[in-house]
Structure formats: structure tokens, C-alpha cells
Design an enzyme around this catalytic site. Structure first.
Site, PDB file in Angstrom:
ATOM      1  N   TYR A   1      45.047  43.537  60.446  1.00 18.11           N
ATOM      2  CA  TYR A   1      46.454  43.477  60.053  1.00 18.11           C
ATOM      3  C   TYR A   1      47.007  44.852  59.697  1.00 18.11           C
ATOM      4  CZ  TYR A   1      50.691  42.637  57.407  1.00 18.11           C
ATOM      5  OH  TYR A   1      51.980  42.684  56.968  1.00 18.11           O
TER       6      TYR A   1
ATOM      7  N   HIS B   1      62.205  49.075  57.312  1.00 19.90           N
ATOM      8  CA  HIS B   1      62.135  48.527  55.960  1.00 19.90           C
ATOM      9  C   HIS B   1      63.019  49.288  54.960  1.00 19.90           C
ATOM     10  CE1 HIS B   1      58.929  46.315  57.757  1.00 19.90           C
ATOM     11  NE2 HIS B   1      58.472  45.820  56.626  1.00 19.90           N
TER      12      HIS B   1
ATOM     13  N   ASN C   1      53.292  49.542  50.984  1.00 23.83           N
ATOM     14  CA  ASN C   1      52.665  48.389  50.342  1.00 23.83           C
ATOM     15  C   ASN C   1      52.153  48.816  48.973  1.00 23.83           C
ATOM     16  OD1 ASN C   1      52.412  45.698  50.915  1.00 23.83           O
ATOM     17  ND2 ASN C   1      51.014  45.992  52.624  1.00 23.83           N
TER      18      ASN C   1
ATOM     19  N   TYR D   1      66.157  37.157   5.740  1.00 21.41           N
ATOM     20  CA  TYR D   1      65.083  37.345   6.719  1.00 21.41           C
ATOM     21  C   TYR D   1      65.125  38.702   7.422  1.00 21.41           C
ATOM     22  CZ  TYR D   1      63.963  32.306   6.539  1.00 21.41           C
ATOM     23  OH  TYR D   1      63.591  31.053   6.150  1.00 21.41           O
TER      24      TYR D   1
ATOM     25  N   ARG E   1      63.342  40.881   4.983  1.00 21.35           N
ATOM     26  CA  ARG E   1      62.033  40.393   4.553  1.00 21.35           C
ATOM     27  C   ARG E   1      61.053  40.204   5.713  1.00 21.35           C
ATOM     28  NH1 ARG E   1      61.462  34.527   2.505  1.00 21.35           N
ATOM     29  NH2 ARG E   1      63.728  34.719   2.464  1.00 21.35           N
TER      30      ARG E   1
ATOM     31  N   PHE F   1      49.173  43.644  46.405  1.00 22.17           N
ATOM     32  CA  PHE F   1      50.529  44.196  46.331  1.00 22.17           C
ATOM     33  C   PHE F   1      51.467  43.329  45.490  1.00 22.17           C
ATOM     34  CE2 PHE F   1      49.924  41.657  50.191  1.00 22.17           C
ATOM     35  CZ  PHE F   1      50.712  40.573  49.872  1.00 22.17           C
TER      36      PHE F   1
ATOM     37  N   GLU G   1      55.748  35.259  53.386  1.00 21.12           N
ATOM     38  CA  GLU G   1      55.720  35.721  51.998  1.00 21.12           C
ATOM     39  C   GLU G   1      56.525  34.712  51.170  1.00 21.12           C
ATOM     40  OE1 GLU G   1      57.258  39.576  52.813  1.00 21.12           O
ATOM     41  OE2 GLU G   1      55.529  40.045  54.066  1.00 21.12           O
TER      42      GLU G   1
END
Length: 526
Positions: free
Chosen positions: A58, A88, A200, A284, A287, A332, A417
Site C-alpha cells: 500500500y 491532497h 501520513n 466555593y 474555598r 495515523f 476511512e
């Protein structure tokens, strides 16, 4: 913050958030050792052998994502790697901060230099050149879903290797071609798998997490100091910070905060002045600082620990183990950091939430000697009333930003994906929350200093007294209305420049005042 003398060896030395920031700011020089170079060369040779043999692996001789079954010829493997960076590069939105982009380069070279990615030595050297010469690629902020690597931002980050994209160089944004014309550099021909190895990974998420860890740490420390000053101004009780209480519920963060605040209040004439008062307990927001600030510290520590694992990991795919074994897995995927970033985002928001409550408390006029709205002559003057409107708005905005990004997932890549982390969105969002938190803390610092003024001539402990003087060098006491936005801007700079932290450290050394905390090693370094 952790330090290393002289240099850091990528792929070999242990990287932390603090060291990454020091490299980004030029305080430490990053190098690639001969040991790492040998590992890189061996890994690249394995990839070359895979291409020669032709067995499908791959991303080396196949397409990407849903095209993983499409075989790529030996002759086309190099074109494939160039194409992936271009196809990309689909990011949109404003560019990320230059330091975050530089951190991405630093984190990527750390991962690649471990020698499991098939990257070429010359490619690593070019990335190192960009780091050392501050030629930082322009990276759009939007477009990553935080799995399959931070594909879009990492693609933009490495377009300059091909002579494409833009960089910030010598304080100007220029095209990469202009950079090449200036420096004499030439485009790199990417070999098999190199393009995929570059894009990646989780470096966009992790670079944001580095800044989250650094900035939230600063806010946590300053919140304790400002909270202690508010206790002095409103004459709260020191008893909720006794170690005897917190040893019975020993969360690390709680113990740390209680010890720190008690140290800051030590030797205070203001605290002694009301030791026999008839108030039983404080609200609060005063405290419960150990419980609330402490919980945020625990969240910070969790993110810091996970981030250090990530910074020293290989998040590429596929991983080149050896000649016989390449593994196409899911390292990844950004989920490990995505969930912790969302937790830290909530922790930052809560720190601002309780800070806003203390500001409101300071305005009520219920503490003896401190006037309503922190000003004597009100009516004609509104005093500090409207500053709390701003913190209320910021705290509310932060609450809206706290929905966990990692709770969402939208399938991509034609279903290949089908679960993503959205950690990239969480990282950006967490930094927005912290930026708002800095503004809230700045306003609390101003109100605490104003309340503190009404305790004079009584003195606090050495550290808080000196911090109050330092604040007054920038922002004067307000006895009537003025443009408080100017004061707020000065307060924000004090917070962002860590002025009160530096002052506390200087006084603690000069006056030999201990800021002892049992877990200082865990909470004071990153």
C-alpha cells in the site's frame, strides 16, 4: 520546561513539548545523527527493493485510500508521490500560526528520522533546512479530519519540497519559487512512498497540542497566583488549603494547588488580621480552588503524558519494519490525542468559569473594607461592574466551544476511512478557549489587585506584595471610571508574557521563600 544542552538529535533523543518549543524558537539546534541517518538509509533501501520486486504494498506501488487495489507501475511510483502532495493540498481558511507550522516540521522530522518510513536522507535534510533557516510553509487551518494523518495540512506543509506553495521567510510571505530564486534551492524528486510518509501522521494535531500544553500550563500557574491574591483582597480563609485536608483526598492536582496557594499566603499580615473573624466558610470560588484548579491540572498532566508518547512515535502508514515485514495499520489515527485535547479544553474552560465567579464575588461588596464594585464613589462611577460582563461573555463562549470534537466522526475516502478523530478541530478549538481564558485571568488580575489595594497598609506575603507592585507598574489604582479596555489590554500582556510567574520566581529566590509542592516535578515541567 525540559532543556537539552546544545543540540537535539532527531529520531534518537526524547522529545517533549518544551523541547519542541525551544527548537522552534531557536534556543536548541536540531540535528540528524549518524545513527538516525543509517536507519533512514536502510528503510529507504527496503522501499526500493519492494519496488524492484513488484509485490503490492500500500502506498508504494498502489493507489491511496479506496484506490488501494489499483496497481502502480515501477515507472510511475515517483509520479504517484508528487501527485499525492498536490491532490491532497485542499486546505481552506486562515493560515495557522507560524510557530505551529514550524512545530509541525519539527514533529514530522522526529517521526521520520526513526527510520520506519522509507523517507530519503536528502528529503530529511531539506526539511531540516526549512527549520534552521525559518522558511516556514503557509498551512491553511481547516481541512483535516484527524485520521489517515492530517492529510490536507501536511500536504500544504510539504508543497515547498516540490517548488510549490508559499512560505514565510524573513518576515514576508513569498512563493516557494521566490524562495528558490533567493536561496538557490531546487525542487526535490520524491522517491517511492515519500509523499505518503510526509502526509501520513498526526503532526497538525500534535503541534496544536504542544501549544495547548505550554499555554494551559502558564494559565494554571497564574490562576493559582491570582486566586491567592483574590483571597487576600477578600480576606478569605487559609484553612481550605491545609495539607491535613487534602491528604484525606489525595488527588495530585488538588495537593499541588493547595500547597502552592498556602505558600503564597504564608507570612501575610492580611490573613493574620482576620484570623478570629466569625465567618465560617467562604464561597466555593475561593474555598474550592484546590478541587477545581487541581482537576484542571490533572487534565493537563494527562494530555502532557499522552503527547510525549505521540511526539516520540511513528505515526506513518504503512510502517517499514524490515525487508520481510511492512504493516498497513492505523497509527495515523488521531484518537489518542483527540480525546485528551477535548478534556484539556474543558479544563481550560472551567478555569475561566471559576475565575469569572471570583470576579463577581469581588464586586458584591460583602467583604469588610472592600466597596461594592471595587470603587468608593459609585453611582456617578460604575466601577468594575462591566469588566465582569466581559468575563461572563468569554466564559459563556468557552462553554459553547467545549462540545468534544472527538465525539463526531464523518466517513471519508468513499468509506475506506469510516471513523475519524476530528482531533485537528479539537486542537484549534482548545487554543481558542485558552486565548479566552488568558483574557479572563487578566481581568481577574485587575480586580484582585484593586481589592488588594483596600487592605493597605497591611502587607501580604513577600511574593504577592511584589506581584501587586508589578501590576501597578502597568495599571494604576482606579478611583474613578476610565477606559478600562486599555487596562485589560495591559493585563492580557502581563498574562501572556508570564510577568507574574517570573516575579514569583525571582522573589522566591531572593527572599528564600519556598513554593514547595510535593508534585512539582510532574506539574512544573513539560
Amino acid at each position: 520546561m525540559s532543556t537539552i544542552t546544545n543540540h537535539f538529535s532527531f529520531g534518537e533523543d526524547y522529545l517533549t513539548a518544551g523541547i519542541a518549543i525551544q527548537i522552534a524558537r531557536g534556543e536548541i539546534t536540531g540535528i540528524i545523527s549518524e545513527t538516525s541517518r543509517d536507519s533512514v538509509k536502510k528503510s529507504q533501501q527496503v522501499v526500493e527493493n519492494i519496488v524492484e520486486k513488484g509485490a503490492p504494498v500500500y502506498g508504494i506501488n498502489t493507489g491511496f485510500g479506496p484506490l488501494c487495489t489499483t496497481k502502480i507501475s515501477k515507472e510511475e511510483t515517483n509520479i504517484l508521490q508528487s501527485n499525492i502532495l498536490q491532490s491532497h493540498s485542499v486546505g481552506v481558511g486562515e493560515p495557522i500560526d507560524t510557530e505551529i507550522a514550524k512545530l509541525m516540521l519539527i514533529l514530522k522530522i522526529q517521526s521520520l528520522a526513526k527510520g520506519y518510513s522509507g523517507i530519503a536522507e536528502k528529503t530529511l535534510d531539506r526539511i531540516l533546512w526549512h527549520i534552521n533557516n525559518d522558511a516556514i510553509p503557509i498551512v491553511p487551518s481547516q481541512g483535516s479530519v484527524g485520521a489517515s494523518g492530517d492529510l490536507a495540512p501536511l500536504s500544504h506543509l510539504f508543497l515547498p519540497l516540490l517548488g510549490l506553495g508559499k512560505v514565510e521567510y524573513q518576515n514576508k510571505v513569498i512563493t516557494t519559487q521566490e524562495l528558490f530564486d533567493t536561496t538557490g534551492l531546487k525542487p526535490i524528486d520524491l522517491g517511492p512512498k515519500e509523499g505518503l510518509a510526509l502526509i501520513n501522521g498526526t503532526q497538525f494535531i500534535a503541534a496544536h497540542a504542544v501549544q495547548v500544553v505550554a499555554k494551559l500550563h502558564s494559565c494554571l500557574t497564574q490562576a493559582d497566583i491570582i486566586g491567592a491574591m483574590m483571597i487576600e483582597g477578600l480576606q478569605g480563609s487559609v484553612k481550605p488549603f491545609f495539607k491535613e485536608l487534602h491528604q484525606l483526598r489525595p488527588y495530585k492536582g488538588n495537593i499541588h494547588v493547595a500547597s502552592r496557594i498556602k505558600s503564597l499566603l504564608k507570612g501575610s499580615e492580611i490573613m493574620e488580621d482576620h484570623i478570629d473573624c466569625d465567618r465560617v466558610q467562604d464561597p466555593y470560588s475561593l474555598r474550592c480552588m484546590p478541587q477545581v484548579h487541581g482537576s484542571s491540572r490533572n487534565a493537563w498532566l494527562h494530555l502532557k503524558e499522552l503527547l510525549e508518547v505521540e511526539l516520540n512515535s511513528v505515526t506513518d502508514n504503512p510502517i517499514i519494519i524490515n525487508e520481510e515485514l511492512t504493516i498497513s495499520g492505523g497509527s495515523f489515527h488521531g484518537q489518542p490525542l483527540a480525546m485528551a485535547i477535548d478534556y484539556a479544553c474543558l479544563a481550560a474552560s472551567e478555569l475561566g468559569n471559576i475565575s469569572d465567579r471570583r470576579i463577581y464575588l469581588a464586586l458584591e461588596g460583602n467583604s469588610p473594607g472592600v466597596p461594592k464594585l471595587l470603587m468608593q464613589d459609585t453611582g456617578i462611577n460604575s466601577g468594575y461592574m462591566i469588566l465582569q460582563y466581559t468575563t461572563a461573555a468569554l466564559a459563556s463562549e468557552n462553554k459553547g466551544l467545549c462540545f468534544p470534537s472527538s465525539a463526531d466522526s464523518i466517513p471519508t475516502s468513499l468509506g475506506q476511512e469510516d471513523h475519524v478523530s476530528m482531533g485537528s478541530i479539537g486542537g484549534r478549538k482548545a487554543l481558542r478557549v485558552i486565548e479566552n481564558l488568558e483574557k479572563i485571568l487578566a481581568i481577574e488580575l485587575l480586580t484582585a489587585a484593586q481589592a488588594f489595594e483596600y487592605r493597605k497598609p497591611l502587607k501580604s506575603g513577600a511574593i504577592l506584595d511584589e506581584i501587586h507592585k508589578k501590576v501597578r507598574e502597568a495599571v494604576s489604582f482606579a478611583d474613578k471610571d476610565r477606559v478600562f479596555a486599555d487596562d485589560i489590554e495591559k493585563g492580557i500582556k502581563i498574562i501572556q508574557n508570564k510577568t507574574i510567574i517570573a516575579t514569583a520566581n525571582q522573589v522566591s529566590i531572593k527572599e528564600n521563600v519556598s513554593l514547595d509542592t510535593k508534585f512539582s516535578g510532574e506539574f512544573e515541567t513539560y
